[in-house]
Write a protein that holds these residues in place. Structure first.
Motif, PDB file in Angstrom:
ATOM      1  N   LEU A  40       0.883  -1.168   0.000  1.00 27.35           N
ATOM      2  CA  LEU A  40       0.000   0.000   0.000  1.00 27.35           C
ATOM      3  C   LEU A  40       0.921   1.217   0.000  1.00 27.35           C
ATOM      4  N   PHE A  41       0.765   2.073  -0.999  1.00 26.67           N
ATOM      5  CA  PHE A  41       1.660   3.239  -1.064  1.00 26.67           C
ATOM      6  C   PHE A  41       0.865   4.497  -1.404  1.00 26.67           C
ATOM      7  N   SER A  42       1.352   5.625  -0.898  1.00 26.44           N
ATOM      8  CA  SER A  42       0.675   6.897  -1.199  1.00 26.44           C
ATOM      9  C   SER A  42       1.590   7.777  -2.030  1.00 26.44           C
ATOM     10  N   HIS A  43       0.971   8.695  -2.765  1.00 25.90           N
ATOM     11  CA  HIS A  43       1.727   9.722  -3.479  1.00 25.90           C
ATOM     12  C   HIS A  43       1.017  11.057  -3.247  1.00 25.90           C
ATOM     13  N   PRO A  44       1.733  12.175  -3.377  1.00 29.93           N
ATOM     14  CA  PRO A  44       1.148  13.467  -2.995  1.00 29.93           C
ATOM     15  C   PRO A  44      -0.031  13.911  -3.849  1.00 29.93           C
ATOM     16  N   ALA A  45       0.069  13.783  -5.168  1.00 27.96           N
ATOM     17  CA  ALA A  45      -1.002  14.339  -6.004  1.00 27.96           C
ATOM     18  C   ALA A  45      -0.905  13.809  -7.429  1.00 27.96           C
ATOM     19  N   ASP A  46      -2.068  13.713  -8.079  1.00 29.68           N
ATOM     20  CA  ASP A  46      -2.114  13.355  -9.502  1.00 29.68           C
ATOM     21  C   ASP A  46      -1.529  14.510 -10.329  1.00 29.68           C
ATOM     22  N   PHE A  47      -1.172  14.244 -11.547  1.00 33.07           N
ATOM     23  CA  PHE A  47      -0.663  15.267 -12.482  1.00 33.07           C
ATOM     24  C   PHE A  47       0.535  16.038 -11.905  1.00 33.07           C
ATOM     25  N   THR A  48       1.431  15.330 -11.260  1.00 32.65           N
ATOM     26  CA  THR A  48       2.669  15.959 -10.780  1.00 32.65           C
ATOM     27  C   THR A  48       3.836  15.105 -11.299  1.00 32.65           C
ATOM     28  N   PRO A  49       4.985  15.720 -11.527  1.00 36.99           N
ATOM     29  CA  PRO A  49       6.042  15.012 -12.255  1.00 36.99           C
ATOM     30  C   PRO A  49       6.687  13.831 -11.513  1.00 36.99           C
ATOM     31  N   VAL A  50       7.042  14.047 -10.242  1.00 36.58           N
ATOM     32  CA  VAL A  50       7.703  12.940  -9.526  1.00 36.58           C
ATOM     33  C   VAL A  50       6.746  11.745  -9.450  1.00 36.58           C
ATOM     34  N   CYS A  51       5.488  12.024  -9.114  1.00 36.14           N
ATOM     35  CA  CYS A  51       4.485  10.951  -9.006  1.00 36.14           C
ATOM     36  C   CYS A  51       4.304  10.235 -10.345  1.00 36.14           C
ATOM     37  N   THR A  52       4.327  10.994 -11.434  1.00 35.28           N
ATOM     38  CA  THR A  52       4.168  10.378 -12.750  1.00 35.28           C
ATOM     39  C   THR A  52       5.335   9.426 -13.029  1.00 35.28           C
ATOM     40  N   SER A  53       6.544   9.873 -12.704  1.00 29.90           N
ATOM     41  CA  SER A  53       7.718   8.993 -12.921  1.00 29.90           C
ATOM     42  C   SER A  53       7.600   7.747 -12.047  1.00 29.90           C
ATOM     43  N   GLU A  54       7.087   7.912 -10.825  1.00 31.75           N
ATOM     44  CA  GLU A  54       6.937   6.764  -9.925  1.00 31.75           C
ATOM     45  C   GLU A  54       5.889   5.774 -10.451  1.00 31.75           C
ATOM     46  N   PHE A  55       4.752   6.308 -10.895  1.00 29.74           N
ATOM     47  CA  PHE A  55       3.687   5.402 -11.359  1.00 29.74           C
ATOM     48  C   PHE A  55       4.108   4.654 -12.609  1.00 29.74           C
ATOM     49  N   MET A  56       4.839   5.336 -13.495  1.00 26.36           N
ATOM     50  CA  MET A  56       5.284   4.654 -14.715  1.00 26.36           C
ATOM     51  C   MET A  56       6.265   3.540 -14.356  1.00 26.36           C
ATOM     52  N   THR A  57       7.126   3.810 -13.391  1.00 33.21           N
ATOM     53  CA  THR A  57       8.117   2.811 -12.978  1.00 33.21           C
ATOM     54  C   THR A  57       7.433   1.633 -12.280  1.00 33.21           C
ATOM     55  N   PHE A  58       6.539   1.934 -11.350  1.00 32.45           N
ATOM     56  CA  PHE A  58       5.877   0.868 -10.583  1.00 32.45           C
ATOM     57  C   PHE A  58       5.000   0.007 -11.508  1.00 32.45           C
ATOM     58  N   ALA A  59       4.273   0.678 -12.418  1.00 39.23           N
ATOM     59  CA  ALA A  59       3.395  -0.076 -13.319  1.00 39.23           C
ATOM     60  C   ALA A  59       4.216  -0.965 -14.254  1.00 39.23           C
ATOM     61  N   THR A  60       5.380  -0.482 -14.675  1.00 39.72           N
ATOM     62  CA  THR A  60       6.243  -1.287 -15.553  1.00 39.72           C
ATOM     63  C   THR A  60       6.785  -2.501 -14.797  1.00 39.72           C
ATOM     64  N   MET A  61       7.028  -2.336 -13.498  1.00 46.74           N
ATOM     65  CA  MET A  61       7.547  -3.455 -12.694  1.00 46.74           C
ATOM     66  C   MET A  61       6.442  -4.365 -12.154  1.00 46.74           C
ATOM     67  N   ALA A  62       5.181  -3.991 -12.364  1.00 49.08           N
ATOM     68  CA  ALA A  62       4.067  -4.732 -11.739  1.00 49.08           C
ATOM     69  C   ALA A  62       4.116  -6.251 -12.009  1.00 49.08           C
ATOM     70  N   PRO A  63       4.459  -6.711 -13.245  1.00 46.45           N
ATOM     71  CA  PRO A  63       4.499  -8.162 -13.467  1.00 46.45           C
ATOM     72  C   PRO A  63       5.516  -8.887 -12.561  1.00 46.45           C
ATOM     73  N   LYS A  64       6.620  -8.195 -12.263  1.00 44.99           N
ATOM     74  CA  LYS A  64       7.645  -8.761 -11.372  1.00 44.99           C
ATOM     75  C   LYS A  64       7.078  -8.947  -9.952  1.00 44.99           C
ATOM     76  N   PHE A  65       6.320  -7.955  -9.498  1.00 47.00           N
ATOM     77  CA  PHE A  65       5.690  -8.054  -8.178  1.00 47.00           C
ATOM     78  C   PHE A  65       4.599  -9.132  -8.202  1.00 47.00           C
ATOM     79  N   GLU A  66       3.866  -9.189  -9.296  1.00 49.15           N
ATOM     80  CA  GLU A  66       2.792 -10.196  -9.438  1.00 49.15           C
ATOM     81  C   GLU A  66       3.386 -11.600  -9.323  1.00 49.15           C
TER      82      GLU A  66
END
Ligand code: BEZ
Length: 235
Positions: A41-67
């Motif tokens: 379970l993880f939180s991020h500060p806000a939608d449409f912000t740059p650091v969060c966007t980089s984090e979501f793209m990275t986490f979503a790309t790694m999602a199969p590894k976590f799965e």
């Protein structure tokens, strides 16, 4: 009472606080519906912000590894559902970053405008922001117990390879009753439990077997990466 809620922080070893929430993948009942899986379970500060966007793209790309490691991902911010949907659509349709593009975030993203969940998990930290959640990470085991807690400030993007390493290290420690030393990666030597008697301490120091002792209280042994992944994936 308000401040107490804001200050509530689940600790390592606590039962993960329960909640029901609306997400981009429908309603969830947490942690009940994740029983039997690891979950981040993880939180991020806000939608449409740059650091969060980089984090979501990275986490979503790694999602199969976590799965593959039987670990589900659940995100949260103090934004509404339609903002989440619009942001995730923008990420998929428009953003190309570090070779990642057309990235679809398939894990649930919680809407938490009321901050109900954020407060239960100590994600609101007024010294940093009164309106945005900090970058919190809770690693929760298949029995719903909090096993690791990380808090990062707003400006600092997380290292998702480290979060993956945490999941693998926790599962390895549980499965093989060992501990993992500094900077451990699967395949590196692991630490065997400290000798609990003088006899065992002496035996270990004199032993020529698989163990290597730096001193009586600090012994390591080999643990093959293949054996780790063979045993812990899917668990
Ligand atoms: C960001 O994700 O870029 C961000 C969000 C809140 C404050 C600072 C940076």
């Amino acid at each position: 009472m308000e401040n107490q809620e804001i200050m509530q922080m689940p600790r390592i070893g606590d039962k993960a606080p329960e909640f029901k929430a609306v997400t981009t993948q429908g309603e969830i009942d947490f942690p009940k519906q994740y029983e039997g899986s690891w979950v981040i379970l993880f939180s991020h500060p806000a939608d449409f912000t740059p650091v969060c966007t980089s984090e979501f793209m990275t986490f979503a790309t790694m999602a199969p590894k976590f799965e593959e490691a039987n670990c589900k991902l659940v995100g949260l911010s103090v934004d509404g559902l339609y903002s989440h949907i619009a942001w995730l659509r923008t990420i998929k349709e428009k953003i190309e970053y570090k070779g990642m593009k057309d990235v679809e975030v398939k894990f649930p993203l919680i809407e938490d405008i009321t901050m109900e969940v954020a407060k239960k998990y100590g994600m609101m930290q007024p010294g940093e922001s009164n309106t945005k959640a900090v970058r919190a990470v809770f690693v929760i085991d298949p029995k719903g117990i909090v096993r690791t807690v990380l808090y990062y400030p707003l400006s600092l993007g997380r290292n998702f390879e480290e979060i993956y390493r945490i999941v693998i290290a926790l599962k390895t420690a549980d499965e093989f009753s060992i501990a993992t030393p500094a900077d451990w990666q699967p395949g590196d030597d692991v630490i065997v439990p400290t000798a609990g008697s003088c006899g065992v301490a002496k035996e270990r120091m004199e032993s020529k077997d698989e163990m290597h002792c730096y001193d009586w209280f600090f012994c390591t042994k080999k643990l093959a990466k293949e054996l780790i992944f063979d045993k812990i994936l899917k668990k």
